[in-house]
Design a protein around this motif. Structure first.
Motif, PDB file in Angstrom:
ATOM      1  N   GLY A 119       7.157   6.576   3.546  1.00  0.00           N
ATOM      2  CA  GLY A 119       7.477   7.832   4.216  1.00  0.00           C
ATOM      3  C   GLY A 119       6.717   8.102   5.499  1.00  0.00           C
ATOM      4  N   ASP A 120       5.819   7.202   5.900  1.00  0.00           N
ATOM      5  CA  ASP A 120       5.094   7.375   7.160  1.00  0.00           C
ATOM      6  C   ASP A 120       6.067   7.200   8.333  1.00  0.00           C
ATOM      7  OD1 ASP A 120       1.917   6.707   6.215  1.00  0.00           O
ATOM      8  OD2 ASP A 120       3.537   5.904   4.982  1.00  0.00           O
TER       9      ASP A 120
ATOM     10  N   ALA B 143       4.041  11.160  18.097  1.00  0.00           N
ATOM     11  CA  ALA B 143       3.844  11.829  16.814  1.00  0.00           C
ATOM     12  C   ALA B 143       3.536  10.786  15.754  1.00  0.00           C
ATOM     13  CB  ALA B 143       5.090  12.622  16.429  1.00  0.00           C
ATOM     14  N   LEU B 144       2.701  11.184  14.797  1.00  0.00           N
ATOM     15  CA  LEU B 144       2.360  10.302  13.683  1.00  0.00           C
ATOM     16  C   LEU B 144       2.241  11.153  12.420  1.00  0.00           C
ATOM     17  CD1 LEU B 144       1.480   7.558  12.522  1.00  0.00           C
ATOM     18  CD2 LEU B 144      -0.871   8.121  13.177  1.00  0.00           C
ATOM     19  N   TRP B 145       3.103  10.874  11.451  1.00  0.00           N
ATOM     20  CA  TRP B 145       3.047  11.543  10.149  1.00  0.00           C
ATOM     21  C   TRP B 145       2.600  10.508   9.137  1.00  0.00           C
ATOM     22  CZ3 TRP B 145       7.257  12.199  13.479  1.00  0.00           C
ATOM     23  CH2 TRP B 145       7.378  13.479  14.047  1.00  0.00           C
TER      24      TRP B 145
ATOM     25  N   ARG C 214      -5.855   8.252   5.401  1.00  0.00           N
ATOM     26  CA  ARG C 214      -6.416   6.940   5.084  1.00  0.00           C
ATOM     27  C   ARG C 214      -5.640   5.805   5.740  1.00  0.00           C
ATOM     28  NH1 ARG C 214      -3.559   8.614   0.632  1.00  0.00           N
ATOM     29  NH2 ARG C 214      -1.919   7.182  -0.121  1.00  0.00           N
ATOM     30  N   SER C 215      -4.370   6.055   6.096  1.00  0.00           N
ATOM     31  CA  SER C 215      -3.543   5.005   6.692  1.00  0.00           C
ATOM     32  C   SER C 215      -3.603   4.987   8.216  1.00  0.00           C
ATOM     33  CB  SER C 215      -2.082   5.180   6.258  1.00  0.00           C
ATOM     34  OG  SER C 215      -1.944   5.058   4.856  1.00  0.00           O
ATOM     35  N   VAL C 216      -4.218   6.004   8.820  1.00  0.00           N
ATOM     36  CA  VAL C 216      -4.220   6.101  10.282  1.00  0.00           C
ATOM     37  C   VAL C 216      -4.864   4.885  10.946  1.00  0.00           C
ATOM     38  CG1 VAL C 216      -5.156   7.399  12.247  1.00  0.00           C
ATOM     39  CG2 VAL C 216      -4.003   8.605  10.379  1.00  0.00           C
TER      40      VAL C 216
END
Length: 289
Positions: free
Chosen positions: A52-53, A71-73, A77-79
């Motif tokens: 879902g990222d 944009a980053l959703w 921890r995954s960034v």
């Protein structure tokens, strides 16, 4: 049963509906057609994971080899792994580096852990209650609504007012002339300043305000700002925001005179390598985009 992967991949058409659900909520794309067109032109700019990222990319400026993460959703921890992956995507398409989204101070850590460093710091200022402040007329200066016929002149003015990092290219100038209310200031026929504003989800945004270096200190900035705020007030907005460099005290004094106050934390742009955002910037100008 194994959990779904957070690894990013290029979006497929079946992913666009869930991408748009996030993009519409944050005002990144106004319509599914706009998102679909961007994806069709450059599918690699829409990245998703099975978990879902979502990451949305775009070229920062046509004259610079930089990609921006618009944009980053993603879970925090995954960034770090996402930014590393997006850097590889940018390089695979001929770009030197990738810029983070505008990141609040309290969310910097995962970007720093990815190996990125701050290349720009800015502040958001808000006018919470519109109160009309009449701007004094400036002798010999007239304001008029702009359209695409002045595009080349505005591009030339941007070169005077902004560094290569911040000045618009043809694509962006044309886009904002089409979407924002743009007013130019003329002196003896020449364009010596301009302001862009818009209404975004019910509140006003001052998107651009610039005055040619030779014409600063005569009230043109206040004239343009007052005109933009008057327009936004007439449209019924109750709150107007803008974004400017954290160290641009001259511009912040102007905005404070009209009732703007700093709000929230500072925001930062980060990159992996050396990115010169300030070279040749004339301090008075400000940008929000």
């Amino acid at each position: 049963m194994s959990s779904r992967s957070h690894a990013l991949r290029m979006a497929e058409e079946r992913d666009l509906a869930r991408v748009f659900a996030l993009a519409r909520q944050d005002g990144v794309f106004a319509s599914m057609e706009e998102l679909r067109d961007a994806w069709a032109r450059a599918p690699w700019t829409v990245q998703v994971s099975d978990a879902g990222d979502v990451a949305l990319l775009d070229r920062w400026r046509e004259h610079l080899p930089l990609v921006a993460v618009n944009a980053l959703w993603s879970p925090e921890r995954s960034v770090p792994s996402h930014m590393t992956a997006l850097r590889a995507v940018a390089r695979a398409h001929g770009f030197d580096d990738v810029l983070s989204p505008f990141v609040p101070e309290e969310l910097l850590d995962p970007y720093v852990r990815a190996g990125m460093r701050v290349v720009h710091t800015g502040v958001t200022m808000a006018l919470r209650q519109h109160a009309f402040i009449a701007s004094a007329p400036v002798r010999g200066v007239e304001l008029e609504l702009a359209d695409e016929s002045v595009l080349e002149q505005l591009l030339a003015l941007d070169i005077e007012c902004f560094s290569d990092f911040w000045r618009y290219d043809v694509r962006l100038m044309r886009e904002y002339l089409g979407s924002d209310r743009t007013v130019i200031a003329r002196h003896e026929g020449a364009i010596v300043g301009y302001a862009m504003c818009r209404i975004d989800r019910g509140h006003g945004v001052i998107g651009r305000l610039a005055v040619a270096p030779a014409h600063r200190g005569h009230g043109i900035g206040g004239l343009l700002l007052g005109d933009a705020l008057g327009y936004l007030e007439r449209q019924g907005t109750q709150r107007t925001v803008l974004y400017t460099q954290a160290d641009n005290e001259q511009a912040q004094r102007l905005y404070a005179r009209f009732g703007f106050e700093q709000t929230g934390s500072r925001k930062h742009l980060l990159a992996f390598g050396e990115v010169d955002t300030e070279k040749s910037v004339v301090p008075w100008s400000h940008v929000v985009r």
